[in-house]
Design an enzyme around this catalytic site. Structure first.
Site, PDB file in Angstrom:
ATOM      1  N   CYS A   2       0.934  -1.434  -0.030  1.00 37.13           N
ATOM      2  CA  CYS A   2       0.162  -0.019  -0.153  1.00 37.13           C
ATOM      3  C   CYS A   2       1.113   1.547   0.204  1.00 37.13           C
ATOM      4  O   CYS A   2       1.929   1.425   0.224  1.00 37.13           O
ATOM      5  CB  CYS A   2      -1.027  -0.445   1.357  1.00 37.13           C
ATOM      6  SG  CYS A   2      -2.341  -1.612   1.221  1.00 37.13           S
ATOM      7  N   ARG A  27       4.094  -0.607  -4.841  1.00 33.33           N
ATOM      8  CA  ARG A  27       3.807  -1.886  -3.863  1.00 33.33           C
ATOM      9  C   ARG A  27       2.126  -1.400  -3.133  1.00 33.33           C
ATOM     10  O   ARG A  27       1.586  -2.518  -2.169  1.00 33.33           O
ATOM     11  CB  ARG A  27       3.706  -0.082  -2.769  1.00 33.33           C
ATOM     12  CG  ARG A  27       5.065   0.483  -2.916  1.00 33.33           C
ATOM     13  CD  ARG A  27       5.931   0.539  -0.742  1.00 33.33           C
ATOM     14  NE  ARG A  27       6.380   0.971  -1.361  1.00 33.33           N
ATOM     15  CZ  ARG A  27       8.160   0.514  -0.199  1.00 33.33           C
ATOM     16  NH1 ARG A  27       7.790   0.558   1.100  1.00 33.33           N
ATOM     17  NH2 ARG A  27       9.199   1.110   0.205  1.00 33.33           N
ATOM     18  N   TRP A  75      -3.254  -2.420  -1.529  1.00 34.27           N
ATOM     19  CA  TRP A  75      -3.397  -4.432  -1.673  1.00 34.27           C
ATOM     20  C   TRP A  75      -3.440  -4.800  -0.536  1.00 34.27           C
ATOM     21  O   TRP A  75      -3.603  -4.342   0.714  1.00 34.27           O
ATOM     22  CB  TRP A  75      -1.504  -4.542  -1.038  1.00 34.27           C
ATOM     23  CG  TRP A  75      -0.912  -5.345  -1.298  1.00 34.27           C
ATOM     24  CD1 TRP A  75      -0.594  -6.066  -2.888  1.00 34.27           C
ATOM     25  CD2 TRP A  75      -0.519  -6.976  -0.440  1.00 34.27           C
ATOM     26  NE1 TRP A  75      -0.554  -7.776  -2.424  1.00 34.27           N
ATOM     27  CE2 TRP A  75      -0.500  -8.106  -1.149  1.00 34.27           C
ATOM     28  CE3 TRP A  75      -1.270  -6.703   0.669  1.00 34.27           C
ATOM     29  CZ2 TRP A  75      -0.958  -9.215  -0.827  1.00 34.27           C
ATOM     30  CZ3 TRP A  75      -0.997  -8.265   1.482  1.00 34.27           C
ATOM     31  CH2 TRP A  75      -0.972  -9.558   1.282  1.00 34.27           C
ATOM     32  N   ASN A  99      -1.973   2.806   5.838  1.00 38.40           N
ATOM     33  CA  ASN A  99      -1.506   1.491   5.478  1.00 38.40           C
ATOM     34  C   ASN A  99      -1.445   0.573   7.325  1.00 38.40           C
ATOM     35  O   ASN A  99      -0.744   1.655   7.884  1.00 38.40           O
ATOM     36  CB  ASN A  99       0.201   2.381   5.261  1.00 38.40           C
ATOM     37  CG  ASN A  99       0.210   2.373   3.318  1.00 38.40           C
ATOM     38  OD1 ASN A  99      -0.699   2.342   2.786  1.00 38.40           O
ATOM     39  ND2 ASN A  99       1.433   2.514   3.242  1.00 38.40           N
ATOM     40  N   GLY A 100      -1.462  -0.925   6.941  1.00 36.84           N
ATOM     41  CA  GLY A 100      -1.109  -1.627   7.962  1.00 36.84           C
ATOM     42  C   GLY A 100      -2.283  -2.231   7.930  1.00 36.84           C
ATOM     43  O   GLY A 100      -3.566  -2.196   7.168  1.00 36.84           O
ATOM     44  N   GLU A 483      16.424 -19.106  -4.707  1.00 37.99           N
ATOM     45  CA  GLU A 483      16.336 -17.736  -5.476  1.00 37.99           C
ATOM     46  C   GLU A 483      15.719 -18.018  -6.745  1.00 37.99           C
ATOM     47  O   GLU A 483      14.975 -17.354  -6.854  1.00 37.99           O
ATOM     48  CB  GLU A 483      17.059 -16.989  -4.713  1.00 37.99           C
ATOM     49  CG  GLU A 483      17.405 -16.069  -5.672  1.00 37.99           C
ATOM     50  CD  GLU A 483      15.853 -15.191  -4.952  1.00 37.99           C
ATOM     51  OE1 GLU A 483      15.602 -15.760  -4.272  1.00 37.99           O
ATOM     52  OE2 GLU A 483      16.376 -13.729  -5.341  1.00 37.99           O
ATOM     53  N   LYS A 487      11.715 -16.764  -7.796  1.00 38.09           N
ATOM     54  CA  LYS A 487      12.020 -15.402  -8.904  1.00 38.09           C
ATOM     55  C   LYS A 487      10.996 -16.224  -9.804  1.00 38.09           C
ATOM     56  O   LYS A 487      10.338 -15.218 -10.357  1.00 38.09           O
ATOM     57  CB  LYS A 487      13.186 -15.285  -9.630  1.00 38.09           C
ATOM     58  CG  LYS A 487      13.751 -13.820  -9.715  1.00 38.09           C
ATOM     59  CD  LYS A 487      14.302 -13.022  -8.356  1.00 38.09           C
ATOM     60  CE  LYS A 487      12.782 -13.305  -7.336  1.00 38.09           C
ATOM     61  NZ  LYS A 487      13.790 -12.271  -5.907  1.00 38.09           N
ATOM     62  N   GLU A 490       7.551 -16.073  -8.437  1.00 44.49           N
ATOM     63  CA  GLU A 490       6.490 -15.168  -8.415  1.00 44.49           C
ATOM     64  C   GLU A 490       6.413 -14.077 -10.066  1.00 44.49           C
ATOM     65  O   GLU A 490       5.011 -12.993  -9.822  1.00 44.49           O
ATOM     66  CB  GLU A 490       7.747 -14.523  -7.664  1.00 44.49           C
ATOM     67  CG  GLU A 490       8.714 -13.496  -7.568  1.00 44.49           C
ATOM     68  CD  GLU A 490       9.033 -12.987  -6.749  1.00 44.49           C
ATOM     69  OE1 GLU A 490       8.782 -11.643  -5.861  1.00 44.49           O
ATOM     70  OE2 GLU A 490      10.815 -12.781  -6.760  1.00 44.49           O
ATOM     71  N   HIS A 506      14.430 -39.084  -2.568  1.00 46.09           N
ATOM     72  CA  HIS A 506      13.920 -38.884  -1.643  1.00 46.09           C
ATOM     73  C   HIS A 506      12.406 -38.570  -2.034  1.00 46.09           C
ATOM     74  O   HIS A 506      12.263 -38.109  -0.355  1.00 46.09           O
ATOM     75  CB  HIS A 506      14.791 -38.469  -0.061  1.00 46.09           C
ATOM     76  CG  HIS A 506      16.601 -38.888  -0.198  1.00 46.09           C
ATOM     77  ND1 HIS A 506      16.287 -40.022  -0.135  1.00 46.09           N
ATOM     78  CD2 HIS A 506      17.203 -38.552  -0.048  1.00 46.09           C
ATOM     79  CE1 HIS A 506      17.631 -40.502   0.868  1.00 46.09           C
ATOM     80  NE2 HIS A 506      17.627 -39.319  -0.364  1.00 46.09           N
ATOM     81  N   LYS A 603       5.645  -4.345  -3.341  1.00 46.46           N
ATOM     82  CA  LYS A 603       6.684  -4.714  -2.626  1.00 46.46           C
ATOM     83  C   LYS A 603       6.389  -4.254  -1.217  1.00 46.46           C
ATOM     84  O   LYS A 603       5.910  -4.016  -1.006  1.00 46.46           O
ATOM     85  CB  LYS A 603       7.397  -3.779  -3.718  1.00 46.46           C
ATOM     86  CG  LYS A 603       9.551  -3.059  -3.111  1.00 46.46           C
ATOM     87  CD  LYS A 603       9.779  -4.263  -4.475  1.00 46.46           C
ATOM     88  CE  LYS A 603      11.370  -4.683  -3.719  1.00 46.46           C
ATOM     89  NZ  LYS A 603      11.897  -5.723  -4.528  1.00 46.46           N
TER      90      LYS A 603
HETATM   91  C1  F6R Z   1      10.799 -11.793  -3.647  1.00 47.31           C
HETATM   92  C2  F6R Z   1      10.863 -10.417  -3.022  1.00 47.31           C
HETATM   93  C3  F6R Z   1      10.467 -10.933  -1.723  1.00 47.31           C
HETATM   94  C4  F6R Z   1      11.209 -10.315  -0.489  1.00 47.31           C
HETATM   95  C5  F6R Z   1      10.883 -10.206   0.459  1.00 47.31           C
HETATM   96  C6  F6R Z   1      11.113  -9.232   1.474  1.00 47.31           C
HETATM   97  O1  F6R Z   1      11.601 -11.388  -4.827  1.00 47.31           O
HETATM   98  O2  F6R Z   1      11.465  -9.333  -2.802  1.00 47.31           O
HETATM   99  O3  F6R Z   1      10.218 -12.156  -0.927  1.00 47.31           O
HETATM  100  O4  F6R Z   1      12.777 -10.888  -0.459  1.00 47.31           O
HETATM  101  O5  F6R Z   1       9.643 -10.427   1.493  1.00 47.31           O
HETATM  102  O6  F6R Z   1      11.212  -7.506   1.866  1.00 47.31           O
HETATM  103  P1  F6R Z   1      12.487  -7.332   2.348  1.00 47.31           P
HETATM  104  O7  F6R Z   1      14.004  -7.896   1.533  1.00 47.31           O
HETATM  105  O8  F6R Z   1      12.037  -5.743   1.967  1.00 47.31           O
HETATM  106  O9  F6R Z   1      12.544  -7.382   3.437  1.00 47.31           O
END
Ligand code: F6R
Length: 608
Positions: A2, A27, A75, A99-100, A483, A487, A490, A506, A603
């Site tokens: 948000c 966001r 969001w 927000n929150g 990782e 990627k 997502e 296994h 984000k």
């Molecule tokens: C994946 C991604 C998320 C963040 C996670 C932690 O691409 O961006 O998995 O890595 O939400 O976010 P931060 O690093 O901001 O605490």
């Protein structure tokens, strides 16, 4: 998660609110809204489901010359994305963006029997609650906000305006960031300083439990208990170019391609390749304190967690008598984990605002354990609450999927490990090769990014039809595979999961069939032969194997191979991860999906 913006000043409020929301759209992007007030207090409320572009369509028919207003990009947490659930929420003359999460919103709602709720959100409860204390302007707006917030359990960053007081705005925070931009004859508000760029570089970062009353030339901050707080004006370090696409089609590609430079920023002034030493000032630990360390806890979520896992493989190789434990913040915060004496906790977060990571930090601090931040966002809550820290300095990450932060988080943590090892007297013959490779990495990354994108694009197109993927690796390639799988899933919505290659037989080996492809990260060196045998096992079952390797001799008849040259050995998985990042990007482009704003995500996860 948000975005909030607010404006009070001489200029057109709608213009700032829309441009600010666009900056914050990464966001949260399932609905958006703004409200502005004219000088008499008459409100113009505009809300729309979906992207800011939908809101702009409505705005085209409702342009106003108002000078105060607040806005929000959402969001969804409580209630589906819809116009009714979009912010700002209104209660009488009061408008609120939030927000929150208000955790006790049901209890509060049950008490507000006179109010007719229209949305399913927790945020509307906040608006109604503030209004109940405001009593049509009988009490000052700030008092009503404070009374309401004292009853709230949960997290909030809020901005509030009233039709009865169109010359002021009240903002407050607890657990959700809020920045006040100090301009000339204008004061701006945002949940992220990037929305303020181009308007002012002077910012006041509100702390938890603080409330500010804002006018066009005034900011008055108090705590919820009415103690005055003297505002500290700080310089915003980011510049406009850093938050623009700079000629790339997507932020994700831009941020992948930025890694030679962003990693250089992480290393700047911290690595002496000639002497084979590193120096980190930020953690603030003396040599004696470093020598005493016996245990590291690394805390993070998602990509930050994977970065911690990968770093732990390196750190335990060269740091004697130190155990390294890597934990997922959302789990760890509720566990009863014992942290041994002489521990240091590394708190890893790109945004510095992730709710679960922040909660862990606070729990760990309660145990008296020293905390060190590995953070990107300068002045973020985690950066401010840790005992010391190392900023990774990669600049803003706008694409929801984290890329350049990962690479730098890994290296920053390895450098912290090297600092401990140096203090413990580990010989430079052991540490030197690590330092040398770290210093050479930015250039090695540049070489990979110069060469591989076209080839990766071709291969990605071929595999874009698959709905399932298995990522595989051993040793340092295993967290790297995790990782890579994150990627891919997502951004492209491919069901991608990673396994330690040795674990395949296994259980997961049963999955191998024509619905899946297998992405294998195969560094030369540690466990190479064993991983090659594992590949044979997959091939024997008809697997569709893609291999990313820096090993010259690799010659198995797999479907596709991406070969990486160069001198880097120890940190080769980081180069392979560039391939994973590009692969995820190109699969997503091939599928025509929204690269920078994948569905359901946002984000900076500031809610639990
Ligand atoms: C994946 C991604 C998320 C963040 C996670 C932690 O691409 O961006 O998995 O890595 O939400 O976010 P931060 O690093 O901001 O605490």
């Amino acid at each position: 998660m948000c975005g909030i913006v607010g404006y009070i000043g001489d200029k057109n409020a709608q213009n700032f609110l829309i441009s600010g929301l666009k900056r914050l759209e990464y966001r949260g992007y399932d609905s958006a809204g703004i409200v502005t007030l004219d000088d008499s207090g008459k409100a113009t409320l505009l809300r729309a489901k979906g992207k800011i572009a939908n809101l702009e369509e409505k705005l085209a028919k409702a342009k106003r010359e108002d000078h105060i207003g607040i806005g929000h990009t959402r969001w969804a947490t409580h209630g589906e994305p819809s116009e009714t659930n979009a912010h700002p929420h209104q209660a009488g003359p009061i408008y609120v963006v939030h927000n929150g999460i208000i955790e006790n919103y049901k209890e509060l709602k049950a008490e507000l029997t006179d109010f007719e709720f229209k949305s399913e959100t927790d945020s509307e409860v906040l608006a109604a609650l503030i209004n109940s204390f405001y009593q049509d302007g009988k009490y000052p707006l700030a008092n009503a906000v404070v009374q309401a917030l004292k009853l709230v359990k949960g997290t909030y960053g809020i901005a509030v305006v009233s039709e009865l007081a169109p010359e002021e705005m009240v903002v407050a925070r607890s657990g959700s960031p809020l920045v006040i931009g100090v301009g000339h004859d204008e004061t701006l508000v945002a949940s992220d300083a990037s929305a303020l760029l181009g308007h002012t570089k002077r910012a006041i970062y509100l702390n938890d439990g603080e409330v500010a009353v804002i006018g066009k030339n005034s900011v008055e901050i108090k705590t919820l208990n009415a103690e005055p707080v003297s505002a500290k004006v700080e310089e915003i370090e980011t510049n406009l170019a850093a938050i623009q696409k700079g000629g790339y089609d997507h932020f994700l590609l831009k941020e992948i391609m930025e890694q030679p430079e962003s990693l250089k920023e992480t290393l700047r002034g911290r690595v002496n390749a000639e002497e084979g030493t590193v120096h980190l000032g930020g953690p603030g630990l003396s040599e004696a304190e470093l020598r005493k360390i016996r245990h590291l806890v690394i805390v993070g979520c998602g990509t930050a967690y994977h970065a911690g896992l990968l770093a732990s493989y390196y750190i335990e190789r060269f740091t004697p008598e130190v155990t390294v434990e890597v934990v997922i913040a959302s789990e760890y915060r509720y566990r009863s984990a014992y942290i041994p004496e002489d521990s240091v906790a590394l708190i890893v977060s790109q945004s510095g605002e992730t709710a679960d990571t922040l909660a862990c930090l606070r729990e760990i601090k309660k145990q008296g354990v020293r905390t060190v931040g590995i953070v990107n966002a300068i002045g973020s809550t985690i950066a401010r609450e840790v005992d010391g820290g190392t900023y990774v300095h990669v600049g803003p990450e706008i694409s929801v999927a984290s890329t350049k932060a990962f690479t730098s988080q890994v290296i920053a943590m390895v450098m912290f490990g090297l600092t401990i090892a140096q203090a413990k007297g580990v010989k430079s013959a052991v540490l030197g090769p690590y330092v040398k490779e770290i210093a050479a990495l930015p250039e090695a990354i540049r070489m990979v990014l110069d060469v591989v994108p076209k080839e990766v694009q071709k291969i990605a197109k071929k595999y874009a039809k698959y709905e399932h993927a298995i990522y595989l690796g051993r040793d340092t390639a295993y967290p790297t595979a995790m990782e890579g799988a994150l990627k891919l899933k997502e951004v492209s919505y491919v069901d991608a999961n990673a396994y330690a290659f040795g674990e395949l037989k296994h259980g997961p080996l049963a999955l191998v069939d024509d619905r899946f492809f297998e992405m294998v990260l195969l560094p030369a060196g540690v466990l190479y032969d064993k991983a090659v045998s594992n590949i044979q096992e997959v091939l024997a079952r008809g697997g569709h194997v893609v291999v990313v390797t820096n090993a010259d001799g690799f010659d198995l008849p797999v479907e596709s191979v991406i070969r990486l040259g160069g001198e880097i050995e120890i940190f080769a998985p980081l180069l392979m991860n560039l391939v994973s990042q590009l692969f995820a990007y190109y699969v997503t482009v091939a599928k025509g999906l929204n690269v920078d704003q994948p569905r359901n995500l946002a984000k900076s996860v500031t809610v639990e």
